[in-house]
Design an enzyme around this catalytic site. Structure first.
Site, PDB file in Angstrom:
ATOM      1  N   LYS A 132       9.825 158.539  41.777  1.00 51.20           N
ATOM      2  CA  LYS A 132      10.264 158.898  43.126  1.00 51.20           C
ATOM      3  C   LYS A 132      10.654 157.627  43.879  1.00 51.20           C
ATOM      4  O   LYS A 132       9.926 156.629  43.816  1.00 51.20           O
ATOM      5  CB  LYS A 132       9.085 159.596  43.815  1.00 51.20           C
ATOM      6  CG  LYS A 132       9.333 160.116  45.201  1.00 51.20           C
ATOM      7  CD  LYS A 132       8.057 160.796  45.726  1.00 51.20           C
ATOM      8  CE  LYS A 132       8.307 161.480  47.050  1.00 51.20           C
ATOM      9  NZ  LYS A 132       7.102 162.148  47.591  1.00 51.20           N
ATOM     10  N   SER A 207       8.690 166.618  49.159  1.00 49.38           N
ATOM     11  CA  SER A 207       9.619 165.517  49.210  1.00 49.38           C
ATOM     12  C   SER A 207       9.946 164.932  47.843  1.00 49.38           C
ATOM     13  O   SER A 207      10.928 164.214  47.716  1.00 49.38           O
ATOM     14  CB  SER A 207       9.059 164.417  50.108  1.00 49.38           C
ATOM     15  OG  SER A 207       7.871 163.873  49.550  1.00 49.38           O
ATOM     16  N   SER A 231       4.162 167.805  48.501  1.00 49.31           N
ATOM     17  CA  SER A 231       5.351 167.101  48.006  1.00 49.31           C
ATOM     18  C   SER A 231       5.414 166.951  46.487  1.00 49.31           C
ATOM     19  O   SER A 231       6.489 166.663  45.955  1.00 49.31           O
ATOM     20  CB  SER A 231       5.469 165.719  48.651  1.00 49.31           C
ATOM     21  OG  SER A 231       5.900 165.860  49.979  1.00 49.31           O
TER      22      SER A 231
END
Ligand SMILES: *[C@@H]1O[C@H](CO)[C@@H](O)[C@H](O)[C@H]1NC(C)=O
Ligand SMILES: CC(=O)N[C@H]1CO[C@H](CO)[C@@H](O)[C@@H]1O
Length: 531
Positions: A132, A207, A231
Site C-alpha cells: 500500500k 483505504s 481499510s
C-alpha cells in the site's frame, strides 16, 4: 438526550444534503471523463504460476523448480495486462525487482546449506509482494494521494516493509489508496480512481483499495494493508480475497503517512492481504517481527473445540444501512455448513450497543491521548506540507472543480468541525458495556462471525451517499480485536461475498485457522476473468 439527538439529526441532515449535492456534481464529471473503461472485463489468468500461494512459490524457487526471475516476470506481465483497467498500482519498481530476482536465483544456486536453511532464514525468498502506498518503500512515492506531496519520495523502508524484504520478498510497486487513507473508496486527485476487478464500474473499497484490487485481479499474490476503520477488511471483502487485521500493537506502525499517534495506536493495525489463506500466517509471522512472541501462532487450533457465535446484523438501528439479504443468507448457509462439518453449535448473538457503533468509532477516534493532546486535525494532514486547509473554502473550490482534494476528504474535514467538545458519556458507557460483553463471550477460544459491510462492492462514488456503512468493520477497531476477512463465493451478479471472523484479543491463530477451513469449504478467491 432528546436535544442531543435533535442536534445530531440536524448535523446528519446537513451532512447528507451536502454529500448528495456533491455526488451529483461528481457523477456528472465522472461520466464525462471516463465513458468506456467500465464496459470492459478483466482477461482470465493464463499463467499457472499466478495461481500458487506465496509459500508454495517460495518452496518451488528454493528447490529450483522455477526461478525467481520467472515468477517476478509473470507478475509484471499480469500487472501490465490488468493495471490499465483497474489503476491499482500507482508506481512500479519492475527493473529493480528483476535485478533483485536475479540476485536471489544466484544466491540459491550458491547456497550450500540446503533448502531448510533457506526456508528458516528467508521464508519468502524470491516471491513478489505489493505494498500500500501509505507505507514507506525506499524510492517509492510518500504522498498517500495528496497532490501537495507529489514530489515526496520515501528515503527508507517502513519497518514491516524491511521485515518482508529481509524474509526475501521482492516489492513490485505501491498501490492506490483513498486520500490520506480515510475513505471507503480508493480515489484521489494524484493517482485517480482504482477499480474493482470483478466489475470496473464498482469500487475496490478503501483505504487499501489498490491492494485489494491488484490482489483480486491476480496481479499480486501477497500484499500489505493498514486498518483503522476497515481499510484492510473492506477491500478484502469487495475484491474477494483474505485480509487480516492483526491484534493492535503487534505489527509495527512505523513508516506510514499519515503517521498514527496517541489513542489511534490502540485502534489502527496492519496486516497481510492475500489471495490464499495459507499465506496469512507465514506473513503475519514475518510482519510481527519481535512482537511475534506476544502471539500464539504455533499453537495448533482444533476447530471442533472452539465456541462459535454469529451476529446476523447490528439490529438495523445504527447509522449503517441494513445488511442485504444475500449477505445474510450466505452467512446463514456458512453457519449451517460449519455446524454439520464440525459437529459444533453456532449460537446467534445480538448486542444492543451496536446501534451506536458509528458514534462509538467517531467518539474514540477523537479522544485525546493520556497527556490530554487531541489527535492531529484532518485539515492539517490535508494541508501537508503547508498550512491546514479551510474545509468550506475547499468545498466551494471543489464545486467549481478547482480543489486538489476529494469530496470524501473535504466531507470528513467538515464533519470534524461538528465534533463535540467533550466525548458524550452515554457513548463511552455503550462502548464499555460492549467491550465487556464481547471480551467475555470470546475469551481465548471464541469465534464471532459478522457481516463485513451491509452490501457487496458498490458502484463508484455511491459510498458518499452511505457514509456510515463502514461501521460494521470500524467497531472492531475500537474493540481492539483480531479479525480475518474471508471470501465466501460470489453473489448473483458475480461480486464477492464474505464474512468477518473475529477472535479474542491476541488470539489471531484462531481466526487464521478458521480462514483456512472457510477457503477449503467455500473455494476462496475466484479469478474475476473466468466468471
Ligand atoms: C514521508 O513523509 C513524512 C512527512 O512528510 C516524513 O516525516 C517521513 O520521514 C517520510 N518517510 C520517508 C521514509 O521518507
Ligand atoms: C487513471 C490514472 O489517473 N492513472 C494514474 C495513476 O498514477 C500514475 C502515477 O502517478 C499516473 O501516471 C496515471 O496516469
Amino acid at each position: 438526550m432528546a436535544l442531543n439527538l435533535l442536534r445530531k439529526s440536524q448535523e446528519l441532515f446537513i451532512f447528507l444534503t451536502i454529500r448528495i449535492l456533491l455526488l451529483v456534481f461528481r457523477l456528472i464529471s465522472h461520466f464525462k471523463a471516463s465513458p468506456s473503461a467500465a464496459s470492459r472485463r478483466l482477461p482470465p489468468v493464463r499463467d499457472p504460476l499466478l495461481l500458487l500461494p506465496a509459500t508454495q512459490l517460495a518452496r518451488k524457487i528454493r528447490r529450483r523448480e522455477v526461478s525467481s526471475v520467472e515468477v517476478v516476470q509473470a507478475y509484471i506481465d499480469r500487472i501490465q495486462e490488468v493495471n490499465p483497467l483497474i489503476n491499482a498500482v500507482v508506481k512500479d519498481r519492475f527493473a529493480a525487482a528483476l535485478q533483485e530476482a536475479t540476485q536471489v536465483d544466484k544466491l540459491i544456486e550458491e547456497e550450500k546449506g540446503g533448502e531448510d536453511v533457506l526456508e528458516d532464514r528467508l521464508p519468502l525468498l524470491g516471491v513478489p509482494v505489493s505494498i500500500k502506498e501509505s507505507f514507506a518503500v525506499q524510492g517509492m512515492p510518500n504522498a498517500t494521494g495528496l497532490i501537495s506531496r507529489r514530489e515526496f519520495v520515501s528515503t527508507s523502508d517502513a519497518v514491516l516493509v524491511a521485515l518482508l524484504k529481509r524474509a526475501g520478498a521482492i516489492p513490485l510497486g505501491v498501490t492506490n489508496t483513498s486520500e490520506l487513507c480515510m475513505w471507503a473508496e480508493s480515489n484521489n486527485h494524484l493517482y485517480g480512481i482504482a477499480r474493482n476487478p470483478y466489475d470496473l464500474n464498482r469500487t475496490p473499497g478503501g483505504s487499501s483499495g489498490g491492494e485489494g484490487s491488484i490482489l483480486g485481479a491476480a496481479g499480486a499474490v501477497i500484499g500489505v494493508g493498514s486498518d483503522i476503520g476497515g481499510s484492510i477488511r473492506m477491500p478484502a471483502f469487495f475484491n474477494g480475497i483474505f485480509g487480516h487485521k492483526t491484534t493492535p500493537g503487534i505489527v509495527s506502525n512505523d513508516g506510514q503517512f499519515p503517521p498514527s499517534s496517541g489513542r489511534h495506536l490502540e485502534y489502527v493495525s496492519n496486516g497481510p492481504m492475500c489471495r490464499y489463506a495459507d499465506d496469512l500466517l507465514p506473513m503475519l509471522r514475518i510482519m510481527a517481527g519481535p512482537n511475534l512472541k506476544m502471539l500464539s501462532l504455533d499453537m495448533k487450533v482444533d476447530l471442533k473445540k472452539l465456541r462459535f457465535f454469529t451476529l446476523p446484523d447490528d439490529g438495523g438501528r445504527s447509522l449503517a444501512f441494513p445488511v442485504s439479504s444475500e449477505i445474510k443468507d450466505m452467512q446463514r448457509k456458512m453457519v449451517e455448513r460449519l455446524e454439520s462439518d464440525l459437529g459444533v453449535r453456532v449460537e446467534e448473538v445480538n448486542f444492543p450497543e451496536l446501534q451506536y457503533s458509528t458514534q462509538i468509532w467517531m467518539t474514540y477516534m477523537s479522544l485525546p491521548d493520556d497527556d490530554g493532546k487531541p489527535p492531529q486535525p484532518f485539515t492539517e494532514l490535508m494541508g501537508e506540507p503547508g498550512p491546514p486547509v479551510k474545509p468550506l473554502w475547499e468545498l466551494l473550490k471543489r464545486l467549481l472543480g478547482m480543489s486538489d482534494h476529494t469530496v470524501a476528504a473535504i466531507g470528513l474535514a467538515i464533519s470534524e468541525m461538528a465534533n463535540p467538545a467533550a466525548p458524550p458519556p452515554f457513548i463511552l458507557q455503550q462502548k464499555k458495556s460492549l467491550q465487556e460483553k464481547v471480551d467475555k463471550l470470546l475469551g481465548t477460544d471464541g469465534v464471532l462471525f459478522c457481516p463485513p459491510h451491509p452490501r457487496v462492492a458498490p458502484r463508484h462514488h455511491e459510498p458518499l451517499l452511505r457514509p456510515y456503512d463502514f461501521s460494521y468493520t470500524a467497531i472492531f477497531n475500537i474493540l481492539g480485536l483480531p479479525v480475518t476477512q474471508c471470501p465466501l463465493g460470489l453473489s448473483k451478479e458475480g461480486l464477492p461475498l464474505g464474512v468477518q471472523v473475529i477472535g479474542g484479543k491476541l488470539q489471531d491463530q484462531v481466526t487464521l485457522a478458521v480462514a483456512i477451513y472457510l477457503e477449503k469449504t467455500f473455494g476462496g478467491w475466484r479469478d474475476p476473468g473466468s466468471i
